[in-house]
Design a protein around this motif. Structure first.
Motif, PDB file in Angstrom:
ATOM      1  N   PHE A   1      38.227  31.141  47.180  1.00 20.03           N
ATOM      2  CA  PHE A   1      38.896  32.317  46.773  1.00 20.03           C
ATOM      3  C   PHE A   1      39.253  33.253  47.912  1.00 20.03           C
ATOM      4  O   PHE A   1      40.265  33.509  48.056  1.00 20.03           O
TER       5      PHE A   1
ATOM      6  N   ARG B   1      42.796  34.427  49.838  1.00 26.39           N
ATOM      7  CA  ARG B   1      43.195  35.415  50.184  1.00 26.39           C
ATOM      8  C   ARG B   1      43.541  35.738  51.741  1.00 26.39           C
ATOM      9  O   ARG B   1      44.577  36.420  52.103  1.00 26.39           O
TER      10      ARG B   1
ATOM     11  N   LEU C   1      45.408  38.723  47.338  1.00 23.85           N
ATOM     12  CA  LEU C   1      45.404  38.033  45.833  1.00 23.85           C
ATOM     13  C   LEU C   1      45.674  39.248  44.775  1.00 23.85           C
ATOM     14  O   LEU C   1      44.930  40.200  44.954  1.00 23.85           O
TER      15      LEU C   1
ATOM     16  N   ARG D   1      46.562  38.490  41.655  1.00 29.83           N
ATOM     17  CA  ARG D   1      46.341  38.130  40.124  1.00 29.83           C
ATOM     18  C   ARG D   1      45.330  36.722  40.402  1.00 29.83           C
ATOM     19  O   ARG D   1      46.085  36.039  40.931  1.00 29.83           O
ATOM     20  N   VAL D   2      44.492  36.881  39.735  1.00 35.69           N
ATOM     21  CA  VAL D   2      43.778  35.824  39.612  1.00 35.69           C
ATOM     22  C   VAL D   2      43.379  35.436  37.990  1.00 35.69           C
ATOM     23  O   VAL D   2      43.102  36.013  37.238  1.00 35.69           O
TER      24      VAL D   2
ATOM     25  N   GLN E   1      33.920  32.360  39.045  1.00 32.37           N
ATOM     26  CA  GLN E   1      35.238  32.868  39.306  1.00 32.37           C
ATOM     27  C   GLN E   1      35.517  34.478  39.175  1.00 32.37           C
ATOM     28  O   GLN E   1      36.336  34.812  40.127  1.00 32.37           O
ATOM     29  N   CYS E   2      34.952  35.150  38.269  1.00 24.61           N
ATOM     30  CA  CYS E   2      35.359  36.524  37.991  1.00 24.61           C
ATOM     31  C   CYS E   2      34.592  37.173  39.181  1.00 24.61           C
ATOM     32  O   CYS E   2      35.025  38.201  39.672  1.00 24.61           O
TER      33      CYS E   2
ATOM     34  N   ALA F   1      36.754  36.770  42.189  1.00 28.66           N
ATOM     35  CA  ALA F   1      37.943  37.490  42.077  1.00 28.66           C
ATOM     36  C   ALA F   1      37.667  39.118  42.165  1.00 28.66           C
ATOM     37  O   ALA F   1      38.383  39.851  42.818  1.00 28.66           O
TER      38      ALA F   1
ATOM     39  N   GLY G   1      44.280  44.755  41.591  1.00 26.48           N
ATOM     40  CA  GLY G   1      44.324  43.307  41.283  1.00 26.48           C
ATOM     41  C   GLY G   1      44.469  43.159  39.855  1.00 26.48           C
ATOM     42  O   GLY G   1      44.135  44.194  38.937  1.00 26.48           O
TER      43      GLY G   1
ATOM     44  N   LEU H   1      42.700  40.559  36.901  1.00 33.93           N
ATOM     45  CA  LEU H   1      41.954  39.558  36.237  1.00 33.93           C
ATOM     46  C   LEU H   1      42.220  38.922  35.048  1.00 33.93           C
ATOM     47  O   LEU H   1      42.366  39.682  34.137  1.00 33.93           O
TER      48      LEU H   1
END
Length: 268
Positions: free
Chosen positions: A72, A76, A82, A84-85, A119-120, A123, A133, A135
């Protein structure tokens, strides 16, 4: 506009479909999945059709949590930001609890919940540093109710990410960081035909187009497609458990041991 979009589990299923939809909108893409060869093929196809966009790819197994953070942050650095993830990578495997399928169910929970948490976390680290951003967590309509058989652990994991996303949303409410949860219904894809529920199924292209459109609106939560799943979702929460137990039995007879809702097919 969210210009740089990261999608996990992007080499197949819903992830691949969303990549195409956002490419058509002129977005730059950061795509990762386990199947690196398919990712590279997808990158080449996307760039041939949309030469003005950037498509960065990385091979990633989301159950390797350290690698999630590394990938991730490298995306970036490559794209500059980034915006939006989309936490999409997942698995649909599972067994009825107590029938010798613990390892299969553990993999389902580890991939669909624990890896989603990683992942959260990755992000949100980026978004908190950027002060902005979006999520997006891909859950499932099955998160709204306990389901029997092969769906039990899968639905539990998807219920977990539904609650996880809601908690993150509460934490950043009032800031420039937005959090959305998508609950897909039956969307046909390469390993999910949903032959037993034909009247409720949409094809992959239609489903992913509606999924991307819902994501663009940045709602707190959305059932996709909205019709009939927004209505069915209300009914699903109210149905007695004996009814959903019968629904699960019908699904198993119609589709065999791999029966599940569409969100299962996004492992990449």
């Amino acid at each position: 506009m969210r210009k740089n979009i990261l999608i996990t589990g992007a080499s197949g299923g819903l992830g691949r479909g969303m990549a195409w939809e956002f490419a058509r909108r002129g977005r730059h893409l950061a795509l990762c999945a386990r199947r690196g060869d398919r990712l590279k093929e997808l990158r080449d196809e996307l760039l041939a059709a949309h030469p003005s966009i950037t498509v960065a790819v990385r091979e990633l197994d989301v159950t390797d949590h350290a690698a999630v953070f590394e990938v991730f942050h490298s995306f970036r650095a490559e794209l500059g930001s980034l915006d939006r993830v989309v936490v999409n990578a997942g698995t649909g495997e599972g067994s009825p609890v107590g029938t010798g399928g613990f390892e299969r169910n553990l993999r389902a929970v580890n991939t669909n919940f624990t890896a989603a948490l990683a992942q959260c976390e990755a992000a949100m680290e980026v978004f908190r540093e950027q002060h902005s951003g979006h999520l997006v967590v891909i859950s499932s309509m099955s998160a709204l109710k306990g389901f029997p058989g092969a769906l039990t652990a899968y639905a539990a994991g998807k219920a977990g990410v539904l609650t996880l996303a809601e908690g993150i949303r509460a934490d950043v409410m009032g800031t420039q960081v937005k959090v959305s949860t998508m609950l897909p219904g039956y969307i046909r894809s390469e390993s999910n035909t949903h032959e037993g529920q034909r009247r409720l199924v949409v094809d992959t292209e239609t489903g992913c187009r509606r999924l991307a459109a819902a994501i663009e609106r940045e709602p707190a939560r959305a059932c996709v497609p909205a019709w009939p799943w927004s209505v069915l979702g209300v009914g699903l929460r109210l149905l007695p458990l004996r009814v959903t137990s019968r629904m699960g039995a019908v699904a198993r007879r119609a589709e065999g041991p791999r029966a599940r809702t569409a969100a299962a097919d996004h492992a990449g």
